[in-house]
Design a protein around this motif. Sequence first.
Motif, PDB file in Angstrom:
ATOM      1  N   CYS A  34       0.833  -1.202   0.000  1.00 15.58           N
ATOM      2  CA  CYS A  34       0.000   0.000   0.000  1.00 15.58           C
ATOM      3  C   CYS A  34       0.866   1.249   0.000  1.00 15.58           C
ATOM      4  O   CYS A  34       1.782   1.375   0.811  1.00 15.58           O
ATOM      5  CB  CYS A  34      -0.911  -0.006   1.223  1.00 15.58           C
ATOM      6  N   CYS A  56      -0.207   4.788   4.854  1.00 17.30           N
ATOM      7  CA  CYS A  56       0.917   3.848   4.798  1.00 17.30           C
ATOM      8  C   CYS A  56       2.195   4.544   4.344  1.00 17.30           C
ATOM      9  O   CYS A  56       3.289   4.192   4.776  1.00 17.30           O
ATOM     10  CB  CYS A  56       0.586   2.675   3.883  1.00 17.30           C
ATOM     11  N   CYS A 103      -4.972   2.526  -1.034  1.00 10.30           N
ATOM     12  CA  CYS A 103      -5.415   2.224   0.328  1.00 10.30           C
ATOM     13  C   CYS A 103      -6.268   0.956   0.359  1.00 10.30           C
ATOM     14  O   CYS A 103      -7.170   0.766  -0.451  1.00 10.30           O
ATOM     15  CB  CYS A 103      -6.215   3.405   0.876  1.00 10.30           C
ATOM     16  N   MET A 104      -5.946   0.070   1.315  1.00  6.79           N
ATOM     17  CA  MET A 104      -6.675  -1.197   1.447  1.00  6.79           C
ATOM     18  C   MET A 104      -7.706  -1.136   2.562  1.00  6.79           C
ATOM     19  O   MET A 104      -8.238  -2.165   2.979  1.00  6.79           O
ATOM     20  CB  MET A 104      -5.688  -2.326   1.724  1.00  6.79           C
ATOM     21  N   SER A 138       0.280  -1.745   5.091  1.00  5.80           N
ATOM     22  CA  SER A 138      -0.548  -2.845   4.605  1.00  5.80           C
ATOM     23  C   SER A 138       0.088  -3.472   3.373  1.00  5.80           C
ATOM     24  O   SER A 138       0.392  -2.786   2.400  1.00  5.80           O
ATOM     25  CB  SER A 138      -1.948  -2.337   4.257  1.00  5.80           C
ATOM     26  N   CYS A 195      -5.905   1.177   7.347  1.00  8.94           N
ATOM     27  CA  CYS A 195      -4.971   2.222   7.787  1.00  8.94           C
ATOM     28  C   CYS A 195      -4.671   2.126   9.274  1.00  8.94           C
ATOM     29  O   CYS A 195      -3.671   2.635   9.735  1.00  8.94           O
ATOM     30  CB  CYS A 195      -5.528   3.607   7.496  1.00  8.94           C
TER      31      CYS A 195
HETATM   32  S1  FES Z   1      -3.317   3.961   3.334  1.00 10.29           S
HETATM   33 FE1  FES Z   1      -2.608   1.912   3.432  1.00 10.29          FE
HETATM   34  S2  FES Z   1      -4.300   0.810   4.148  1.00 10.29           S
HETATM   35 FE2  FES Z   1      -5.010   2.836   4.038  1.00 10.29          FE
END
Ligand code: FES
Length: 80
Positions: free
Chosen positions: A6, A11, A43-44, A53, A47
Amino acid sequence: MDIYVCVGSSCHLKNSKAVIDKLNSRIKKENLEDKVALRGAFCMGKCSNQGVSVKVDNNVYSVTEENADDFFDKNILGIG
Ligand code: FES
């Protein structure tokens, strides 16, 4: 095998760049360039994880610079 790291803003702040560098060097060291691809991902939705992640086979792991080697051994090399 694909490893998705991520690079979303949260992240990124947890230093996803360092995790990428670390995983990249392990891939090279183990001569897995043909088998394992490192990819950036948005983004997964995890966060709140302590680390960055990282997704492999639909599992999302929390990876830091410190535990990146452990993560690699367990989930990529399949040992340990
Ligand atoms: S920014 Fe990586 S999981 Fe949300």
